[in-house]
Design a protein around this motif. Structure first.
Motif, PDB file in Angstrom:
ATOM      1  N   GLN A 110       0.839  -1.199   0.000  1.00  0.00           N
ATOM      2  CA  GLN A 110       0.000   0.000   0.000  1.00  0.00           C
ATOM      3  C   GLN A 110       0.874   1.249   0.000  1.00  0.00           C
ATOM      4  O   GLN A 110       1.890   1.296   0.691  1.00  0.00           O
ATOM      5  N   ILE A 111       0.489   2.249  -0.788  1.00  0.00           N
ATOM      6  CA  ILE A 111       1.166   3.551  -0.820  1.00  0.00           C
ATOM      7  C   ILE A 111       0.090   4.613  -0.652  1.00  0.00           C
ATOM      8  O   ILE A 111      -0.849   4.687  -1.443  1.00  0.00           O
ATOM      9  N   THR A 112       0.240   5.438   0.398  1.00  0.00           N
ATOM     10  CA  THR A 112      -0.807   6.400   0.720  1.00  0.00           C
ATOM     11  C   THR A 112      -0.233   7.793   0.949  1.00  0.00           C
ATOM     12  O   THR A 112       0.559   7.991   1.877  1.00  0.00           O
ATOM     13  N   PRO A 113      -0.601   8.784   0.121  1.00  0.00           N
ATOM     14  CA  PRO A 113      -0.202  10.172   0.399  1.00  0.00           C
ATOM     15  C   PRO A 113      -0.853  10.644   1.697  1.00  0.00           C
ATOM     16  O   PRO A 113      -2.024  10.348   1.953  1.00  0.00           O
ATOM     17  N   ASN A 114      -0.095  11.358   2.516  1.00  0.00           N
ATOM     18  CA  ASN A 114      -0.611  11.850   3.795  1.00  0.00           C
ATOM     19  C   ASN A 114      -0.073  13.263   4.019  1.00  0.00           C
ATOM     20  O   ASN A 114       0.978  13.449   4.607  1.00  0.00           O
ATOM     21  N   GLU A 115      -0.830  14.267   3.507  1.00  0.00           N
ATOM     22  CA  GLU A 115      -0.406  15.662   3.534  1.00  0.00           C
ATOM     23  C   GLU A 115       0.963  15.796   2.859  1.00  0.00           C
ATOM     24  O   GLU A 115       1.096  15.520   1.682  1.00  0.00           O
ATOM     25  N   ASN A 116       2.013  16.162   3.605  1.00  0.00           N
ATOM     26  CA  ASN A 116       3.320  16.348   2.954  1.00  0.00           C
ATOM     27  C   ASN A 116       4.156  15.079   2.968  1.00  0.00           C
ATOM     28  O   ASN A 116       5.326  15.099   2.569  1.00  0.00           O
ATOM     29  N   ALA A 117       3.601  13.970   3.417  1.00  0.00           N
ATOM     30  CA  ALA A 117       4.345  12.707   3.513  1.00  0.00           C
ATOM     31  C   ALA A 117       3.705  11.639   2.639  1.00  0.00           C
ATOM     32  O   ALA A 117       2.589  11.799   2.127  1.00  0.00           O
ATOM     33  N   ILE A 118       4.438  10.555   2.453  1.00  0.00           N
ATOM     34  CA  ILE A 118       3.910   9.380   1.771  1.00  0.00           C
ATOM     35  C   ILE A 118       4.142   8.176   2.675  1.00  0.00           C
ATOM     36  O   ILE A 118       5.272   7.930   3.114  1.00  0.00           O
ATOM     37  N   SER A 119       3.078   7.436   2.955  1.00  0.00           N
ATOM     38  CA  SER A 119       3.185   6.244   3.800  1.00  0.00           C
ATOM     39  C   SER A 119       3.232   4.994   2.929  1.00  0.00           C
ATOM     40  O   SER A 119       2.492   4.888   1.943  1.00  0.00           O
ATOM     41  N   TYR A 120       4.104   4.081   3.317  1.00  0.00           N
ATOM     42  CA  TYR A 120       4.238   2.801   2.620  1.00  0.00           C
ATOM     43  C   TYR A 120       3.935   1.684   3.615  1.00  0.00           C
ATOM     44  O   TYR A 120       4.479   1.668   4.728  1.00  0.00           O
ATOM     45  N   GLN A 121       3.080   0.754   3.229  1.00  0.00           N
ATOM     46  CA  GLN A 121       2.861  -0.443   4.027  1.00  0.00           C
ATOM     47  C   GLN A 121       3.610  -1.584   3.353  1.00  0.00           C
ATOM     48  O   GLN A 121       3.440  -1.818   2.149  1.00  0.00           O
ATOM     49  N   ILE A 122       4.443  -2.270   4.119  1.00  0.00           N
ATOM     50  CA  ILE A 122       5.317  -3.305   3.562  1.00  0.00           C
ATOM     51  C   ILE A 122       5.054  -4.632   4.254  1.00  0.00           C
ATOM     52  O   ILE A 122       5.164  -4.745   5.485  1.00  0.00           O
ATOM     53  N   LYS A 123       4.709  -5.634   3.472  1.00  0.00           N
ATOM     54  CA  LYS A 123       4.459  -6.975   3.999  1.00  0.00           C
ATOM     55  C   LYS A 123       5.799  -7.675   4.255  1.00  0.00           C
ATOM     56  O   LYS A 123       6.681  -7.690   3.393  1.00  0.00           O
ATOM     57  N   LEU A 124       5.939  -8.250   5.449  1.00  0.00           N
ATOM     58  CA  LEU A 124       7.173  -8.919   5.847  1.00  0.00           C
ATOM     59  C   LEU A 124       6.894 -10.338   6.313  1.00  0.00           C
ATOM     60  O   LEU A 124       5.781 -10.664   6.733  1.00  0.00           O
ATOM     61  N   THR A 125       7.917 -11.160   6.266  1.00  0.00           N
ATOM     62  CA  THR A 125       7.812 -12.499   6.833  1.00  0.00           C
ATOM     63  C   THR A 125       7.808 -12.392   8.352  1.00  0.00           C
ATOM     64  O   THR A 125       8.218 -11.389   8.930  1.00  0.00           O
ATOM     65  N   SER A 126       7.371 -13.460   9.018  1.00  0.00           N
ATOM     66  CA  SER A 126       7.357 -13.461  10.483  1.00  0.00           C
ATOM     67  C   SER A 126       8.761 -13.330  11.052  1.00  0.00           C
ATOM     68  O   SER A 126       8.965 -12.726  12.116  1.00  0.00           O
ATOM     69  N   ALA A 127       9.760 -13.867  10.341  1.00  0.00           N
ATOM     70  CA  ALA A 127      11.146 -13.784  10.804  1.00  0.00           C
ATOM     71  C   ALA A 127      11.634 -12.335  10.833  1.00  0.00           C
ATOM     72  O   ALA A 127      12.422 -11.950  11.706  1.00  0.00           O
ATOM     73  N   LEU A 128      11.176 -11.522   9.880  1.00  0.00           N
ATOM     74  CA  LEU A 128      11.540 -10.107   9.861  1.00  0.00           C
ATOM     75  C   LEU A 128      10.694  -9.305  10.851  1.00  0.00           C
ATOM     76  O   LEU A 128      11.187  -8.407  11.533  1.00  0.00           O
TER      77      LEU A 128
END
Length: 213
Positions: A110-128
């Motif tokens: 997921q990539i979401t603009p948030n005012e002057n920022a950009i948020s990224y949601q990153i899927k990780l393995t359980s080990a990470l």
């Protein structure tokens, strides 16, 4: 050792591949000023050794283990990559200590603009994920970032405009994969508690739940 503060975005000029081994030639400008043969450089967060260079580009070798464990196998001629020279002794550590030893890869979901920022949601393995905590540090493609949310399957990070403009994350889209290096301190604490303190009822989860980490 690196800090996760990206100095320049370079561009892959050529790739020579033989099975699971690569030789990358990368065009760069500002970091070429004090380039040295045998020096370490982080390419998208992967610590590599300079094998050749001239005034406009440098070459590095990627061994099979690195090829398999990182996103280097996905690079093509023209790819943009984050570059950082090794930390100079006495220099300021603007990010956090980054070794350039990638722990695994994550997928941008997921990539979401948030005012002057950009948020990224990153899927990780359980080990990470087991090394990720709210407001903790993480290196994403070599960029030192702060974790703003942790779920059962993913983390969220937020980038200011300067970081987006000066790193290759600006070119990433949903579905792309990125190199992940967990915080070095977290890995040491996890290993220590797992091996030495479990017999006393003290483990990584205990320390985390009680605010020690």
């Amino acid at each position: 050792m690196f800090t996760g503060i990206i100095e320049e975005i370079g561009q892959v000029k050529t790739i020579m591949q033989k099975n699971h081994a690569l030789q990358l030639t990368i065009a760069a400008k500002s970091i070429m000023a004090d380039m040295k043969l045998g020096g370490s450089i982080a390419v998208n967060g992967v610590c590599l050794t300079v094998t050749e260079f001239n005034s406009t580009s440098f070459s590095v070798d990627v061994m099979p283990e690195t090829f398999k464990a990182t996103t280097t196998k996905l690079l093509t001629s023209g790819s943009w990559v984050n570059l950082e020279r090794a930390l100079a002794v006495g220099g300021r550590v603007g990010g956090h200590f980054v070794t350039g030893h990638v722990d695994g890869v994550g997928e941008i979901i997921q990539i979401t603009p948030n005012e002057n920022a950009i948020s990224y949601q990153i899927k990780l393995t359980s080990a990470l994920l087991q090394h990720c905590i709210l407001k903790g540090s993480i290196a994403v493609d070599g960029i030192s970032l702060t974790i703003f949310a942790v779920s059962a399957k993913a983390i969220s990070i937020s980038l200011i405009p300067h970081t987006v403009k000066n790193t290759s994350l600006a070119t990433k889209k949903i579905g792309d994969v990125v190199n992940i290096e967990n915080d070095l301190l977290s890995k040491y604490v996890y290993n220590l508690t797992k091996s030495n303190l479990t017999s006393q009822g003290i483990n990584y989860e205990y320390l985390q739940q009680n605010g020690f980490i």
